[in-house]
Scaffold this active site. Structure first.
Site, mmCIF file in Angstrom:
data_model
loop_
_atom_site.group_PDB
_atom_site.id
_atom_site.type_symbol
_atom_site.label_atom_id
_atom_site.label_comp_id
_atom_site.label_asym_id
_atom_site.label_seq_id
_atom_site.Cartn_x
_atom_site.Cartn_y
_atom_site.Cartn_z
ATOM 1 N N ASP A 90 -9.866 -0.529 3.941
ATOM 2 C CA ASP A 90 -8.708 -1.157 4.584
ATOM 3 C C ASP A 90 -9.082 -1.629 5.985
ATOM 4 O OD1 ASP A 90 -5.972 -1.696 5.347
ATOM 5 O OD2 ASP A 90 -5.325 -0.056 4.056
ATOM 6 N N HIS B 63 4.341 0.795 4.380
ATOM 7 C CA HIS B 63 2.968 0.568 3.884
ATOM 8 C C HIS B 63 1.938 0.875 4.977
ATOM 9 C CE1 HIS B 63 1.828 -3.835 5.171
ATOM 10 N NE2 HIS B 63 2.516 -3.232 6.107
ATOM 11 N N HIS C 102 0.802 -1.230 0.000
ATOM 12 C CA HIS C 102 0.000 0.000 0.000
ATOM 13 C C HIS C 102 0.835 1.280 0.000
ATOM 14 C CE1 HIS C 102 -4.469 1.047 1.019
ATOM 15 N NE2 HIS C 102 -4.032 1.682 -0.043
ATOM 16 N N ASP D 59 -3.273 3.011 8.014
ATOM 17 C CA ASP D 59 -2.058 3.362 7.261
ATOM 18 C C ASP D 59 -1.677 4.826 7.431
ATOM 19 O OD1 ASP D 59 -2.082 0.737 6.457
ATOM 20 O OD2 ASP D 59 -2.747 1.141 4.402
ATOM 21 N N ASP E 57 -7.286 -1.574 -0.242
ATOM 22 C CA ASP E 57 -6.402 -2.614 0.299
ATOM 23 C C ASP E 57 -7.270 -3.862 0.462
ATOM 24 O OD1 ASP E 57 -4.988 -4.329 2.045
ATOM 25 O OD2 ASP E 57 -4.042 -2.638 3.077
ATOM 26 N N GLU F 233 -2.007 -5.108 -2.131
ATOM 27 C CA GLU F 233 -1.730 -6.072 -1.047
ATOM 28 C C GLU F 233 -2.180 -7.517 -1.321
ATOM 29 O OE1 GLU F 233 0.175 -5.500 1.619
ATOM 30 O OE2 GLU F 233 0.247 -3.291 1.803
ATOM 31 N N HIS G 135 -6.734 -1.423 8.057
ATOM 32 C CA HIS G 135 -5.775 -0.548 8.748
ATOM 33 C C HIS G 135 -5.938 0.896 8.281
ATOM 34 C CE1 HIS G 135 -4.022 -4.580 7.957
ATOM 35 N NE2 HIS G 135 -3.750 -4.540 9.257
ATOM 36 N N ASP H 126 -7.078 -6.323 2.181
ATOM 37 C CA ASP H 126 -7.283 -6.841 3.543
ATOM 38 C C ASP H 126 -8.475 -6.188 4.237
ATOM 39 O OD1 ASP H 126 -6.382 -4.494 4.943
ATOM 40 O OD2 ASP H 126 -4.317 -5.234 5.001
HETATM 41 N N1 LIG Z 1 -1.142 -1.601 4.113
HETATM 42 C C1 LIG Z 1 -1.184 -2.393 5.166
HETATM 43 N N2 LIG Z 1 -1.597 -3.629 5.050
HETATM 44 N N3 LIG Z 1 -0.775 -1.873 6.335
HETATM 45 C C2 LIG Z 1 -0.668 -2.605 7.565
HETATM 46 C C3 LIG Z 1 -0.107 -1.722 8.645
HETATM 47 C C4 LIG Z 1 0.014 -2.441 9.959
HETATM 48 C C5 LIG Z 1 0.512 -1.592 11.123
HETATM 49 N N4 LIG Z 1 -0.448 -0.580 11.469
HETATM 50 C C6 LIG Z 1 1.863 -0.938 10.804
HETATM 51 O O1 LIG Z 1 2.001 0.253 10.842
HETATM 52 O O2 LIG Z 1 2.809 -1.627 10.510
HETATM 53 MN MN LIG Z 2 -3.418 -0.612 3.551
HETATM 54 MN MN LIG Z 3 -4.426 -3.133 5.353
#
Ligand SMILES: NC(=[NH2+])NCCC[C@H](N)C(=O)O
Ligand SMILES: [Mn+2]
Ligand SMILES: [Mn+2]
Length: 333
Positions: A146, A163, A123, A150, A256, A301, A148, A258
């Site tokens: 997402d 990411h 990402h 990010d 994303d 992702e 998350h 996920d």
């Molecule tokens: N693009 C993603 N899948 N990001 C996941 C980030 C997970 C976690 N918050 C980190 O800063 O590492």
């Molecule tokens: Mn993401």
């Molecule tokens: Mn994510």
């Protein structure tokens, strides 16, 4: 009753599929294979069948970056992430280089009046895609689908994986932090916190929660999806990024995979249980297609190497392709 899809911004229905095979924004190899697998799954011809004329656009070279990343892992500094000033940003040079290449490719595409469909990669590539789209459509709002947020800064990130940080760079939150890597200073950082809304959140770090709260950013978690239903959540999210016009205006969707539950999309680097069903996940982009206001899409992702069974690879890749097809009008009559 509205009959869609109608593309207000891309009436001529010309798109470019931009491959962004980059994995340096996180630590697992394989996510760079996402674009190649999605193309092998027939994405381009399926989009042609929907009435889009398509072109392929390459950004960075997949093999070249894998070689660079492997070298970095073997070297003595490999994996070390703490920079001057105590901030963290793993592989900042490579992320800076790769995301700027993505920025240039997406810029070329949007400036030529074509719809950019960017396939990740991790990402972090959205630093490039969103920046390029904002140059062309400064009034655009971003919907970030997402698990998350990010939005970690180089100060709040625990993992040091970039990411997990693209939104903070897009908002310019790192620019004045001592030790901010030069390589990432190309990011204009002009995304307003009022111009982004999240959907699908369920794994947010404490530092991220504070940023979301302090900046008053619209964030719809899985709790909100359960409470209001996905249709109402998308409606609220569109109104949040375009408050003056009741949700109308250009929308970029950075998706994303996920965000969708790992039951449906298992082959991804940071899966989190309790996500969107596949139907909810597809509904989001179907609804955006229906508005006619979508101006750009990322699908990121997908990591085929993280599948335990072959069926996980095909589930993940076919769902990733379905997200792109639905965003471009497939399921609307
Ligand atoms: N693009 C993603 N899948 N990001 C996941 C980030 C997970 C976690 N918050 C980190 O800063 O590492
Ligand atoms: Mn993401
Ligand atoms: Mn994510």
């Amino acid at each position: 009753m509205e009959t869609g899809p109608h593309y207000n911004y891309y009436k001529n229905r010309e798109l470019s599929i931009i491959s962004a095979p980059f994995s340096g924004g996180q630590g697992k190899f394989g996510v760079e294979k996402g674009p190649r697998y999605m193309l092998k799954h027939g994405l381009q011809s399926r989009l042609e069948e929907l009435g889009w004329s398509t072109e392929l656009e390459a950004t960075l070279d997949e093999a070249e970056f894998v070689t660079k990343l492997k070298k970095e892992k073997e070297s003595s500094t490999g994996g070390s992430s703490v920079l001057d000033g105590g901030v963290k940003a793993k592989r900042a040079d490579m992320v800076g280089e790769a995301t700027e290449m993505v920025y240039k490719s997406v810029s070329k595409v949007v400036q030529a009046g074509r719809f950019p469909v960017t396939l990740g990669g991790d990402h972090s590539v959205a630093m490039g895609t969103v920046s390029a789209v904002l140059d062309k459509f400064p009034e655009a709002g971003v919907l970030w689908i997402d698990a998350h947020a990010d939005i970690n800064t180089i100060e709040t990130t625990d993992s040091g994986n970039l990411h997990g940080c693209p939104v903070s760079f897009l908002m310019g939150l790192n620019q004045d932090i001592p030790g901010c890597p030069e390589s990432l200073k190309w990011v204009p950082g002009n995304l307003s916190p009022k111009k982004i809304a999240f959907i699908g959140l369920r794994d947010i770090d404490a530092g991220e929660k504070k940023i979301l709260k302090d900046l008053g950013i619209s964030a719809f978690s899985m709790y909100h999806v359960d409470k209001y239903g996905i249709n109402a959540v998308v409606e609220m999210a569109m109104k949040a990024i375009h408050p003056e016009t009741n949700g109308e205006g250009p929308i970029m969707c950075s998706y994303d995979v996920d965000g969708v539950d790992p039951l449906y999309i298992p082959a991804t680097g940071t899966p989190v249980r309790g996500g969107l069903t596949l139907r909810e996940g597809l509904f989001v982009v179907e609804r955006l297609a229906e508005t006619g206001n979508l101006v750009a899409l990322d699908v990121v992702e997908c990591n085929p190497d993280l599948a335990i069974h072959d069926i996980h690879v095909s589930n993940t890749i076919s769902a990733g392709c379905a997200i792109a097809r639905c965003a471009l009008g497939e399921t609307l009559l």
